[in-house]
Design a protein around this motif. Structure first.
Motif, PDB file in Angstrom:
ATOM      1  N   ARG A  27       5.997  37.389  63.601  1.00 45.56           N
ATOM      2  CA  ARG A  27       5.472  38.497  64.391  1.00 45.56           C
ATOM      3  C   ARG A  27       5.848  39.813  63.707  1.00 45.56           C
ATOM      4  NH1 ARG A  27       4.337  39.366  69.830  1.00 45.56           N
ATOM      5  NH2 ARG A  27       3.483  37.257  69.710  1.00 45.56           N
ATOM      6  N   VAL A  28       4.867  40.633  63.452  1.00 48.57           N
ATOM      7  CA  VAL A  28       5.070  41.933  62.820  1.00 48.57           C
ATOM      8  C   VAL A  28       4.625  43.015  63.785  1.00 48.57           C
ATOM      9  CG1 VAL A  28       4.356  43.441  60.932  1.00 48.57           C
ATOM     10  CG2 VAL A  28       4.812  41.030  60.473  1.00 48.57           C
ATOM     11  N   LYS A  30       4.034  47.263  64.516  1.00 53.78           N
ATOM     12  CA  LYS A  30       3.844  48.630  64.014  1.00 53.78           C
ATOM     13  C   LYS A  30       3.683  48.690  62.496  1.00 53.78           C
ATOM     14  CE  LYS A  30       6.118  50.790  67.972  1.00 53.78           C
ATOM     15  NZ  LYS A  30       4.810  50.972  68.640  1.00 53.78           N
ATOM     16  N   ALA A  31       2.763  47.871  61.992  1.00 50.03           N
ATOM     17  CA  ALA A  31       2.360  47.989  60.591  1.00 50.03           C
ATOM     18  C   ALA A  31       1.277  49.062  60.519  1.00 50.03           C
ATOM     19  CB  ALA A  31       1.831  46.663  60.073  1.00 50.03           C
ATOM     20  N   VAL A  32       1.490  50.046  59.658  1.00 46.39           N
ATOM     21  CA  VAL A  32       0.637  51.242  59.638  1.00 46.39           C
ATOM     22  C   VAL A  32      -0.124  51.334  58.317  1.00 46.39           C
ATOM     23  CG1 VAL A  32       0.588  53.764  59.809  1.00 46.39           C
ATOM     24  CG2 VAL A  32       2.261  52.442  61.142  1.00 46.39           C
ATOM     25  N   GLY A  33      -1.394  51.690  58.442  1.00 50.59           N
ATOM     26  CA  GLY A  33      -2.204  51.992  57.265  1.00 50.59           C
ATOM     27  C   GLY A  33      -3.007  53.251  57.513  1.00 50.59           C
ATOM     28  N   ARG A  34      -3.295  54.008  56.465  1.00 55.21           N
ATOM     29  CA  ARG A  34      -4.098  55.216  56.646  1.00 55.21           C
ATOM     30  C   ARG A  34      -5.031  55.402  55.467  1.00 55.21           C
ATOM     31  NH1 ARG A  34      -0.959  60.985  55.869  1.00 55.21           N
ATOM     32  NH2 ARG A  34      -0.758  60.933  53.597  1.00 55.21           N
ATOM     33  N   LEU A  59       1.567  42.131  55.843  1.00 57.15           N
ATOM     34  CA  LEU A  59       1.939  41.080  54.902  1.00 57.15           C
ATOM     35  C   LEU A  59       3.251  41.400  54.201  1.00 57.15           C
ATOM     36  CD1 LEU A  59      -1.565  40.398  53.333  1.00 57.15           C
ATOM     37  CD2 LEU A  59      -0.255  38.799  54.724  1.00 57.15           C
ATOM     38  N   ARG A  60       3.414  42.671  53.821  1.00 59.13           N
ATOM     39  CA  ARG A  60       4.666  43.064  53.168  1.00 59.13           C
ATOM     40  C   ARG A  60       5.848  42.897  54.122  1.00 59.13           C
ATOM     41  NH1 ARG A  60       1.309  46.854  50.175  1.00 59.13           N
ATOM     42  NH2 ARG A  60       1.273  48.295  51.928  1.00 59.13           N
ATOM     43  N   LYS A  61       5.660  43.306  55.367  1.00 60.31           N
ATOM     44  CA  LYS A  61       6.746  43.169  56.348  1.00 60.31           C
ATOM     45  C   LYS A  61       7.095  41.703  56.588  1.00 60.31           C
ATOM     46  CE  LYS A  61       6.576  47.408  59.070  1.00 60.31           C
ATOM     47  NZ  LYS A  61       6.633  47.943  60.452  1.00 60.31           N
ATOM     48  N   ALA A  62       6.084  40.829  56.449  1.00 63.19           N
ATOM     49  CA  ALA A  62       6.329  39.395  56.660  1.00 63.19           C
ATOM     50  C   ALA A  62       6.888  38.720  55.412  1.00 63.19           C
ATOM     51  CB  ALA A  62       5.039  38.703  57.080  1.00 63.19           C
ATOM     52  N   GLY A  63       7.006  39.484  54.314  1.00 59.25           N
ATOM     53  CA  GLY A  63       7.587  38.943  53.099  1.00 59.25           C
ATOM     54  C   GLY A  63       6.597  38.223  52.217  1.00 59.25           C
ATOM     55  N   THR A  92     -10.300  39.627  52.603  1.00 57.12           N
ATOM     56  CA  THR A  92      -9.077  38.945  52.985  1.00 57.12           C
ATOM     57  C   THR A  92      -7.933  39.509  52.168  1.00 57.12           C
ATOM     58  OG1 THR A  92      -7.981  36.837  53.301  1.00 57.12           O
ATOM     59  CG2 THR A  92      -9.345  37.059  51.349  1.00 57.12           C
ATOM     60  N   LEU A  93      -6.761  39.482  52.717  1.00 59.40           N
ATOM     61  CA  LEU A  93      -5.649  40.190  52.117  1.00 59.40           C
ATOM     62  C   LEU A  93      -4.594  39.280  51.521  1.00 59.40           C
ATOM     63  CD1 LEU A  93      -5.310  42.934  54.801  1.00 59.40           C
ATOM     64  CD2 LEU A  93      -6.058  43.220  52.467  1.00 59.40           C
ATOM     65  N   ALA A  94      -4.700  37.977  51.709  1.00 60.54           N
ATOM     66  CA  ALA A  94      -3.643  37.140  51.163  1.00 60.54           C
ATOM     67  C   ALA A  94      -4.139  35.737  50.935  1.00 60.54           C
ATOM     68  CB  ALA A  94      -2.434  37.101  52.096  1.00 60.54           C
ATOM     69  N   ILE A  95      -3.705  35.154  49.833  1.00 60.38           N
ATOM     70  CA  ILE A  95      -3.992  33.757  49.588  1.00 60.38           C
ATOM     71  C   ILE A  95      -3.012  32.888  50.374  1.00 60.38           C
ATOM     72  CG2 ILE A  95      -4.077  31.971  47.798  1.00 60.38           C
ATOM     73  CD1 ILE A  95      -6.378  34.005  47.767  1.00 60.38           C
TER      74      ILE A  95
END
Length: 266
Positions: A27-28, A30-34, A59-63, A92-95
């Protein structure tokens, strides 16, 4: 797209759900993008891209180290006009990770120092992690998809799978709709032999006719995903982008390979 067929979907729901069994979920919050709103980037596009940045941050926060796949399309017509609005909804953002958004907050923020307007997207999400890696020998080769079609043209292509005999599914996306165009009621699922070229449509029983959903539009942008899997994973979910993509990336990475392309109908 007008397709002379009736789509069939029949399989056990528990099979689809069981695909998540070997994955870990994080569970992640408050992941923010702008993304900046500028002369070349509309408010809608800036929000789409800010959302992608938020997913990358999740994804970064989830490692998970992300591999970004996004599509920017630009097509020239015979009169020289260029269409640069083919920013793909199919991204898609991750394999090895999948972001399922639980909550999303969208804001417009003025940066007084930079004197620029930004779209800012904040998400809470579940990130599904798996240690299963892609099979580097498992590849899907596709030929014959044209960059531009006219209304009434027939859609045809061919494919060859390398590395394993496979089941194949073909998904079709517009900005507003998604559909499974193979298998269908007239062309059932089958096991395709590796290193053998097959044609779409698979039989002579149907034609895939290119037609815009809205005849008033000058062009319609289309995204196509062709998915090959070593086992048969029937799709029984909703026909929308998020449901289909989530299902695809719930299949173990070593069991799937896919091809993506975009085209337009004018």
């Amino acid at each position: 797209m007008s397709v002379r067929r009736i789509i069939a979907a029949a399989a056990a729901f528990l099979l689809a759900c069981s695909l998540y069994a070997d994955n870990d979920m994080v569970r992640v919050r408050k992941a923010v993008g702008r993304w900046e709103v500028s002369g070349d980037i509309s408010v809608v596009e800036a929000e789409e891209r800010a959302l992608m940045e938020a997913k990358k941050e999740a994804l970064r926060k989830a490692g998970i180290m992300e591999t970004v796949w996004s599509v920017m399309g630009q097509v020239s017509t015979s009169n020289g006009d260029k269409f640069s609005e083919a920013y793909s909804n199919v991204s898609t953002l991750a394999i090895n990770g999948l972001v399922n958004i639980l909550e999303k907050k969208v804001e417009e923020v003025w940066d007084p120092n930079m004197k620029r307007m930004f779209k800012v997207v904040t998400i809470d999400a579940n990130v599904i992690k798996t240690d299963v890696e892609e099979d580097p020998t498992y590849k899907l080769e596709v030929e014959g998809i044209d960059p531009v079609y006219k209304e009434g043209d027939l859609f045809e292509c061919s494919f060859k799978v390398h590395g394993s005999n496979s089941h194949v599914k073909i998904f079709w996306f517009t900005n507003d709709e998604a559909d499974l165009i193979y298998p269908n009621d007239f062309e059932g699922d089958q096991l395709f032999t590796a290193r053998t070229r097959y044609h779409v449509p698979v039989t002579d029983d149907i034609e895939l006719v290119m037609a815009k959903n809205d005849p008033q539009t000058d062009v319609e942008f289309i995204n196509i995903i062709i998915l090959a899997t070593k086992k048969n994973y029937p799709y029984v979910g909703n026909k929308d982008f998020q449901s289909i993509l989530s299902w695809i990336y719930s299949i173990p990475a070593d069991q799937r390979t896919l091809y993506h392309n975009s085209t337009v109908i004018k």
